[in-house]
Design a protein around this motif. Structure first.
Motif, mmCIF file in Angstrom:
data_model
loop_
_atom_site.group_PDB
_atom_site.id
_atom_site.type_symbol
_atom_site.label_atom_id
_atom_site.label_comp_id
_atom_site.label_asym_id
_atom_site.label_seq_id
_atom_site.Cartn_x
_atom_site.Cartn_y
_atom_site.Cartn_z
ATOM 1 N N LEU A 42 0.831 -1.213 0.000
ATOM 2 C CA LEU A 42 0.000 0.000 0.000
ATOM 3 C C LEU A 42 0.868 1.266 0.000
ATOM 4 C CD1 LEU A 42 -2.811 -1.084 2.511
ATOM 5 C CD2 LEU A 42 -2.952 -0.940 0.017
ATOM 6 N N GLN A 43 1.961 1.196 0.761
ATOM 7 C CA GLN A 43 2.861 2.356 0.808
ATOM 8 C C GLN A 43 3.450 2.651 -0.567
ATOM 9 O OE1 GLN A 43 3.361 4.272 3.455
ATOM 10 N NE2 GLN A 43 4.780 5.626 2.324
ATOM 11 N N SER A 44 3.784 1.588 -1.296
ATOM 12 C CA SER A 44 4.310 1.773 -2.645
ATOM 13 C C SER A 44 3.275 2.384 -3.572
ATOM 14 C CB SER A 44 4.781 0.429 -3.218
ATOM 15 O OG SER A 44 5.798 -0.122 -2.414
ATOM 16 N N MET A 45 2.034 2.025 -3.368
ATOM 17 C CA MET A 45 0.974 2.577 -4.193
ATOM 18 C C MET A 45 0.727 4.051 -3.871
ATOM 19 S SD MET A 45 -1.794 -0.542 -4.258
ATOM 20 C CE MET A 45 -2.930 0.456 -5.214
ATOM 21 N N VAL A 46 0.920 4.421 -2.601
ATOM 22 C CA VAL A 46 0.617 5.797 -2.188
ATOM 23 C C VAL A 46 1.791 6.745 -2.443
ATOM 24 C CG1 VAL A 46 0.008 7.217 -0.177
ATOM 25 C CG2 VAL A 46 -1.053 5.004 -0.496
ATOM 26 N N SER A 47 3.018 6.226 -2.500
ATOM 27 C CA SER A 47 4.216 7.077 -2.636
ATOM 28 C C SER A 47 4.152 8.038 -3.814
ATOM 29 C CB SER A 47 5.463 6.198 -2.749
ATOM 30 O OG SER A 47 5.685 5.508 -1.540
ATOM 31 N N PRO A 48 3.777 7.606 -5.024
ATOM 32 C CA PRO A 48 3.691 8.595 -6.124
ATOM 33 C C PRO A 48 2.762 9.750 -5.821
ATOM 34 C CG PRO A 48 3.607 6.359 -6.983
ATOM 35 C CD PRO A 48 3.490 6.237 -5.492
ATOM 36 N N LEU A 49 1.671 9.457 -5.151
ATOM 37 C CA LEU A 49 0.749 10.530 -4.792
ATOM 38 C C LEU A 49 1.387 11.498 -3.798
ATOM 39 C CD1 LEU A 49 -2.568 8.447 -4.407
ATOM 40 C CD2 LEU A 49 -1.818 9.834 -6.358
ATOM 41 N N GLN A 50 2.187 10.950 -2.859
ATOM 42 C CA GLN A 50 2.866 11.822 -1.900
ATOM 43 C C GLN A 50 3.891 12.719 -2.593
ATOM 44 O OE1 GLN A 50 4.438 8.982 0.876
ATOM 45 N NE2 GLN A 50 2.574 8.992 2.149
#
Length: 295
Positions: A42-50
């Motif tokens: 999930l963190q990998s999925m959210v990182s681009p958004l961050q």
């Protein structure tokens, strides 16, 4: 249209179920790290958004930092250039002061007599007439200067006082066409007269017989005759000797040892106090009375 009969658990039961499941998930995650892989995914999925969300702030920070740094570099560069100019000017001043200090030291340790009374003077102006070699110094009657006083530099004779004012004096240089210095050859003591030619680096010696022992390189010093210049101070070096039998006298030329064209400071010389000469009457007066009685 709402159904008349509602099926399924009530909201209270749903809330309790959700809380129970949450507690189980927290327990298993805390004790057994069961969802570590899921959390990383999930963190990998959210990182681009961050990254995308923080990009505007980072861009603004980068622009502000670079603009500030560039302005700071410009100001620092200007400050360093100003400091460099000041240091260069100070270095030139120090170099000038060093040269003047060396010149004054050489001047005060002038040749021949180190115990004679001396006074340093500065050249204020140079005569603009090309046929008159005269300068003005910043010493006058208030300093005890007198007409005919000898002037030297660190090398040798420069000239003598021509006119004395209250605070300034006019000096005639040895290269002036109206000036002459009694000299002698230091090597053999032969006396001659050094006459100015109006040329800054040339003196002539008239009425020198062909039999005179003078050669190129001879050092000419003051002879002391005439009482204007103290004896033994360097005047010039012989640079040309021409023995032409068709002429009644030899043609001898010399070059002043003093740096006539570079004068900045000169040295005033005072004559030495004459030794007291006692007459026979004074000598008899100086004899004690008891010795006269005994004799």
């Amino acid at each position: 249209m709402n159904p008349i009969f509602k099926h399924g658990p009530s909201p209270q039961h749903r809330l309790v179920l959700v809380l129970f499941c949450s507690a189980l998930l927290i327990f298993f995650d805390h004790k057994m790290n069961s969802f570590e892989f899921v959390r990383g995914y999930l963190q990998s999925m959210v990182s681009p958004l961050q990254y995308l969300a923080t990009t505007p702030k980072q861009a603004i920070d980068w622009a502000v930092e670079n603009l500030t740094t560039r302005q700071h570099l410009i100001e620092e560069n200007q400050r360093l250039k100003s400091n460099e100019l000041q240091f260069q000017e100070q270095a030139m001043q120090l170099n000038i002061l060093k040269q003047e200090n060396d010149r004054l030291r050489s001047l005060l340790s002038s040749p021949v007599r180190k115990d004679a009374k001396k006074m340093v003077a500065e050249i204020l102006s140079v005569d603009s007439d090309p046929y008159s070699h005269q300068v003005v110094i910043n010493r006058g009657a208030n300093d005890g200067v007198f007409e005919g006083q000898a002037i030297i530099d660190e090398k040798g004779i420069v000239g003598q006082i021509l006119h004395v004012g209250t605070i300034t004096s006019r000096v005639i240089l040895i290269t002036d066409v109206t000036h002459a210095v009694p000299v002698r050859i230091r090597r053999n003591g032969i006396r001659m007269v050094a006459n100015g030619t109006g040329t800054i680096d040339r003196l002539v010696h008239n009425f020198v017989p062909h039999s005179t022992d003078v050669v190129v390189g001879d050092l000419l010093v003051t002879s002391g005759l005439g009482g204007k210049y103290p004896e033994g101070y360097p005047v010039a070096k012989v640079v040309a000797v021409k023995m032409d039998e068709s002429r009644p006298f030899a043609q001898v030329q010399s070059e002043p040892v003093a740096q006539i064209n570079r004068l900045r400071y000169v040295l005033l010389l005072w004559p030495e106090k004459p030794t007291a000469i006692f007459s026979s009457k004074d000598a008899l007066t100086a004899i004690p009375e008891n010795e006269n009685a005994g004799s």
